[in-house]
Scaffold this motif. Structure first.
Motif, PDB file in Angstrom:
ATOM      1  N   PRO A  40       0.801  -1.234   0.000  1.00 54.62           N
ATOM      2  CA  PRO A  40       0.000   0.000   0.000  1.00 54.62           C
ATOM      3  C   PRO A  40       0.828   1.275   0.000  1.00 54.62           C
ATOM      4  CG  PRO A  40      -0.052  -1.058   2.162  1.00 54.62           C
ATOM      5  CD  PRO A  40       0.615  -2.021   1.236  1.00 54.62           C
ATOM      6  N   GLY A  41       2.090   1.173   0.392  1.00 60.86           N
ATOM      7  CA  GLY A  41       2.934   2.358   0.410  1.00 60.86           C
ATOM      8  C   GLY A  41       3.579   2.676  -0.922  1.00 60.86           C
ATOM      9  N   PHE A  42       3.412   1.786  -1.921  1.00 60.57           N
ATOM     10  CA  PHE A  42       4.015   1.990  -3.235  1.00 60.57           C
ATOM     11  C   PHE A  42       3.134   2.894  -4.091  1.00 60.57           C
ATOM     12  CE2 PHE A  42       7.207  -1.694  -3.941  1.00 60.57           C
ATOM     13  CZ  PHE A  42       7.753  -1.452  -2.698  1.00 60.57           C
ATOM     14  N   VAL A  43       3.754   3.518  -5.078  1.00 57.36           N
ATOM     15  CA  VAL A  43       3.024   4.344  -6.038  1.00 57.36           C
ATOM     16  C   VAL A  43       3.146   3.717  -7.424  1.00 57.36           C
ATOM     17  CG1 VAL A  43       3.314   6.486  -4.737  1.00 57.36           C
ATOM     18  CG2 VAL A  43       5.064   5.810  -6.404  1.00 57.36           C
ATOM     19  N   GLU A  44       2.112   3.884  -8.240  1.00 59.79           N
ATOM     20  CA  GLU A  44       2.136   3.309  -9.596  1.00 59.79           C
ATOM     21  C   GLU A  44       2.616   4.362 -10.583  1.00 59.79           C
ATOM     22  OE1 GLU A  44      -0.746   0.253 -11.531  1.00 59.79           O
ATOM     23  OE2 GLU A  44      -1.514   2.254 -12.028  1.00 59.79           O
ATOM     24  N   VAL A  45       3.594   3.982 -11.389  1.00 57.00           N
ATOM     25  CA  VAL A  45       4.157   4.909 -12.376  1.00 57.00           C
ATOM     26  C   VAL A  45       4.373   4.170 -13.701  1.00 57.00           C
ATOM     27  CG1 VAL A  45       5.330   6.402 -10.694  1.00 57.00           C
ATOM     28  CG2 VAL A  45       6.499   4.369 -11.575  1.00 57.00           C
ATOM     29  N   PRO A  46       4.399   4.893 -14.833  1.00 54.99           N
ATOM     30  CA  PRO A  46       4.755   4.252 -16.105  1.00 54.99           C
ATOM     31  C   PRO A  46       6.245   3.953 -16.135  1.00 54.99           C
ATOM     32  CG  PRO A  46       4.406   6.612 -16.424  1.00 54.99           C
ATOM     33  CD  PRO A  46       4.040   6.314 -14.993  1.00 54.99           C
ATOM     34  N   TYR A  47       6.610   2.867 -16.813  1.00 57.59           N
ATOM     35  CA  TYR A  47       8.043   2.574 -16.931  1.00 57.59           C
ATOM     36  C   TYR A  47       8.349   2.034 -18.329  1.00 57.59           C
ATOM     37  CZ  TYR A  47       7.592  -2.553 -16.311  1.00 57.59           C
ATOM     38  OH  TYR A  47       7.300  -3.888 -16.452  1.00 57.59           O
ATOM     39  N   LEU A  48       9.551   2.344 -18.808  1.00 58.56           N
ATOM     40  CA  LEU A  48       9.968   1.960 -20.150  1.00 58.56           C
ATOM     41  C   LEU A  48      10.710   0.637 -20.118  1.00 58.56           C
ATOM     42  CD1 LEU A  48      11.203   5.356 -21.654  1.00 58.56           C
ATOM     43  CD2 LEU A  48       8.908   4.374 -21.615  1.00 58.56           C
ATOM     44  N   ARG A  49      10.341  -0.234 -21.079  1.00 59.14           N
ATOM     45  CA  ARG A  49      10.988  -1.535 -21.247  1.00 59.14           C
ATOM     46  C   ARG A  49      11.860  -1.513 -22.496  1.00 59.14           C
ATOM     47  NH1 ARG A  49       6.521  -4.491 -22.854  1.00 59.14           N
ATOM     48  NH2 ARG A  49       5.589  -2.470 -23.297  1.00 59.14           N
ATOM     49  N   VAL A  50      12.557  -2.606 -22.733  1.00 63.76           N
ATOM     50  CA  VAL A  50      13.425  -2.702 -23.920  1.00 63.76           C
ATOM     51  C   VAL A  50      12.621  -2.463 -25.192  1.00 63.76           C
ATOM     52  CG1 VAL A  50      14.820  -4.295 -25.302  1.00 63.76           C
ATOM     53  CG2 VAL A  50      15.138  -4.192 -22.828  1.00 63.76           C
ATOM     54  N   ALA A  51      11.383  -2.980 -25.233  1.00 64.05           N
ATOM     55  CA  ALA A  51      10.560  -2.826 -26.436  1.00 64.05           C
ATOM     56  C   ALA A  51      10.231  -1.368 -26.720  1.00 64.05           C
ATOM     57  CB  ALA A  51       9.268  -3.627 -26.285  1.00 64.05           C
ATOM     58  N   ASN A  52      10.234  -0.519 -25.697  1.00 61.22           N
ATOM     59  CA  ASN A  52       9.941   0.900 -25.905  1.00 61.22           C
ATOM     60  C   ASN A  52      11.135   1.666 -26.458  1.00 61.22           C
ATOM     61  OD1 ASN A  52       8.314   0.466 -22.839  1.00 61.22           O
ATOM     62  ND2 ASN A  52       7.185   0.919 -24.712  1.00 61.22           N
ATOM     63  N   VAL A  53      12.342   1.128 -26.219  1.00 57.79           N
ATOM     64  CA  VAL A  53      13.563   1.860 -26.582  1.00 57.79           C
ATOM     65  C   VAL A  53      14.127   1.270 -27.874  1.00 57.79           C
ATOM     66  CG1 VAL A  53      15.828   2.620 -25.787  1.00 57.79           C
ATOM     67  CG2 VAL A  53      13.972   2.307 -24.139  1.00 57.79           C
ATOM     68  N   GLN A  54      13.778   1.887 -28.984  1.00 58.62           N
ATOM     69  CA  GLN A  54      14.222   1.432 -30.295  1.00 58.62           C
ATOM     70  C   GLN A  54      15.453   2.225 -30.732  1.00 58.62           C
ATOM     71  OE1 GLN A  54      12.654  -1.178 -32.029  1.00 58.62           O
ATOM     72  NE2 GLN A  54      11.552  -1.446 -30.102  1.00 58.62           N
TER      73      GLN A  54
END
Length: 497
Positions: free
Chosen positions: A264-278
């Motif tokens: 419950p103390g964590f926050v949700e954020v977007p994150y970049l994976r290998v597939a996002n980094v072309q």
């Protein structure tokens, strides 16, 4: 069922096939010619078969022949599994082959009864929009892997004209698709040339080779740092070499901890994976989210100007990347993506990214590690990547020149891509007309496909009891005790077992 011309019918693939058979399982196939060649699954693409895309089986040709696993000219090969659902059920025709050849269990072989259907006609049918739509309906996807079974393939329906009309359709398609294929090949070659030009622009942009008249020299290389730099390119004599960690803060990203995603103390954020980094671009069409501690979210939050470089993947993709421009708020990066945040104003981020995608392509391959399926480069080695640093006043001009070249290449690539899309639509339209019976005229004297099927079915049924009787006699003979011949009358008597 779609409305068909007179003389046509619809049949399942199983009704026109002599056999539908999965390929062989090959344990640890070799890469050297030591046994019978086994096609890879990648050898089959819609309408084409790459006969040189093989590995090798330790099974003998005799064993493969005994198990009916050798390919013959006219066989159809279908992809059984693929990570891309669009390639599942892709069909290719086996051409005349001079030597023994087999296929793996990720492919399905269909041997068509040539008295009913021409294999080339079935090949084209499975490329038509009508039949492809039917294939997609029976494809199943589990854990990112799409597949089709031989049983599902058997029941896919295809339009079937009289046999002689099939020949006319094939001839018409081949006549129309030959120039189409030649044009598409030219477009594909143009795409590859544009890609090579883009790589060259990035290579030259990183080392000052675009429109620069400055004297060039093999400048003093960076100090030895336990990595393999190879032959460094010459740079203008006003530039200097630095290691990446001298000019940038380089860090790894977050490792997903599935056990703590409910914290419950964590926050949700977007994150970049290998597939996002072309290479030289970011693909943000699908961005995943992750829950992390607020402290970790602050530590890894991306800022405009950060250069993202891949840590793992296929060997030729190591170090590929691009510049973050703040497209998403509070975005971070996973552990397989490194972030290089340039210190101060020492180097324009795009010059670093182009250098990593250009010269760095080979450097990362040499310094990376290869496991069974993936390659990676350590954070320690990434920090020692050699980077040429131009005088700061020159950097904006270098970026402007490179972007002018790249913008021109982007326009060319867009035009070629548009032409390829039109060519694809044209081919689909042609196949649609062919399998609606509108490509060639019908001949009322042709034997209707339904009558041909009924006649062949009757012939099969007539032969089946004889084949069954022969098989029964063979089994009895094998089970009978051996005999010997005695006397002048050649009487047989049973030998004791």
């Amino acid at each position: 069922m779609t409305e068909l011309p007179v003389g046509w019918t619809e049949v399942t693939l199983g009704e026109v096939a002599d056999s539908v058979k999965n390929g062989i399982f090959v344990s640890r196939p070799g890469v050297e010619p030591n046994g019978v060649p086994v096609l890879r699954i990648s050898a089959v693409r819609p309408g084409t078969l790459q006969l040189d895309d093989v590995r090798y089986s330790a099974m003998s040709e005799e064993d493969l022949a005994a198990s009916d696993s050798l390919l013959a000219p006219g066989d159809l090969l279908f992809t059984r599994y693929n990570g891309n659902a669009d390639y599942v059920g892709a069909c290719a025709l086996v051409p005349p082959i001079a030597a023994a050849l087999t296929y793996p269990d990720k492919l399905i072989r269909v041997r068509v009864d040539a008295r009913v259907a021409d294999p080339a006609f079935v090949l084209y049918a499975f490329q038509s929009p009508l039949v492809r739509a039917r294939v997609r309906r029976v494809v199943r996807t589990t854990a990112g892997q799409s597949g089709i079974s031989g049983a599902s393939l058997r029941v896919i329906r295809i339009p079937l004209p009289p046999l002689v009309e099939q020949k006319r359709v094939i001839a018409a398609l081949e006549g129309s698709l030959a120039p189409w294929g030649s044009g598409l090949s030219q477009l594909l070659r143009s795409t590859r040339r544009i890609s090579r030009f883009r790589d060259q622009v990035m290579l030259l942009a990183g080392v000052g080779g675009l429109g620069s008249a400055e004297p060039r020299e093999l400048a003093e290389p960076p100090e030895w740092a336990g990595v393999h730099d190879g032959e460094l390119p010459s740079i203008p004599d006003t530039w200097q070499w630095k290691r990446l960690d001298e000019i940038a803060e380089v860090v790894g990203g977050v490792t997903k901890d599935s056990k703590r995603q409910s914290d419950p103390g964590f926050v949700e954020v977007p994150y970049l994976r290998v597939a996002n980094v072309q290479r030289a671009r970011l693909d943000l069409s699908e961005v995943a989210h992750i829950k992390v501690s607020p402290k970790k979210a602050d530590q890894l939050r991306l800022e405009p100007g950060d250069v993202l470089l891949n840590e793992g993947g296929d060997r030729d993709k190591l170090g590929r990347g691009w510049v973050w421009e703040g497209q998403l708020p509070n975005c971070i990066h996973q552990n397989h993506v490194f972030r290089a945040r340039i210190k101060g104003d020492v180097l324009h981020p795009k010059l670093l990214a182009w250098h990593a995608n250009g010269f760095g392509r080979r450097w990362f391959e040499v310094n990376g590690l290869q496991s069974v399926n993936l390659a990676s480069i350590s954070l320690g080695k990434m920090k020692k990547f050699p980077v040429p640093i131009p005088p700061r006043p020159e950097q904006d001009r270098l970026v402007q020149v490179a972007e002018e070249y790249l913008s021109l290449l982007d326009s060319m690539e867009s035009a070629v891509s548009s032409a390829r899309e039109k060519a694809t639509r044209l081919r689909a339209s042609l196949l649609t007309e062919a399998f609606a019976g509108r490509l060639v005229p019908q001949d009322p004297d042709d034997e209707p496909a339904s009558e041909l099927l009924a006649r062949i079915r009757a012939e099969r049924e007539a032969v089946a009891p004889k084949q069954k009787a022969r098989a029964t006699r063979t089994r009895k003979q094998l089970a009978a005790p051996p005999t010997r011949v005695t006397g002048d009358n050649y009487q047989q008597e049973a030998l004791p077992l």
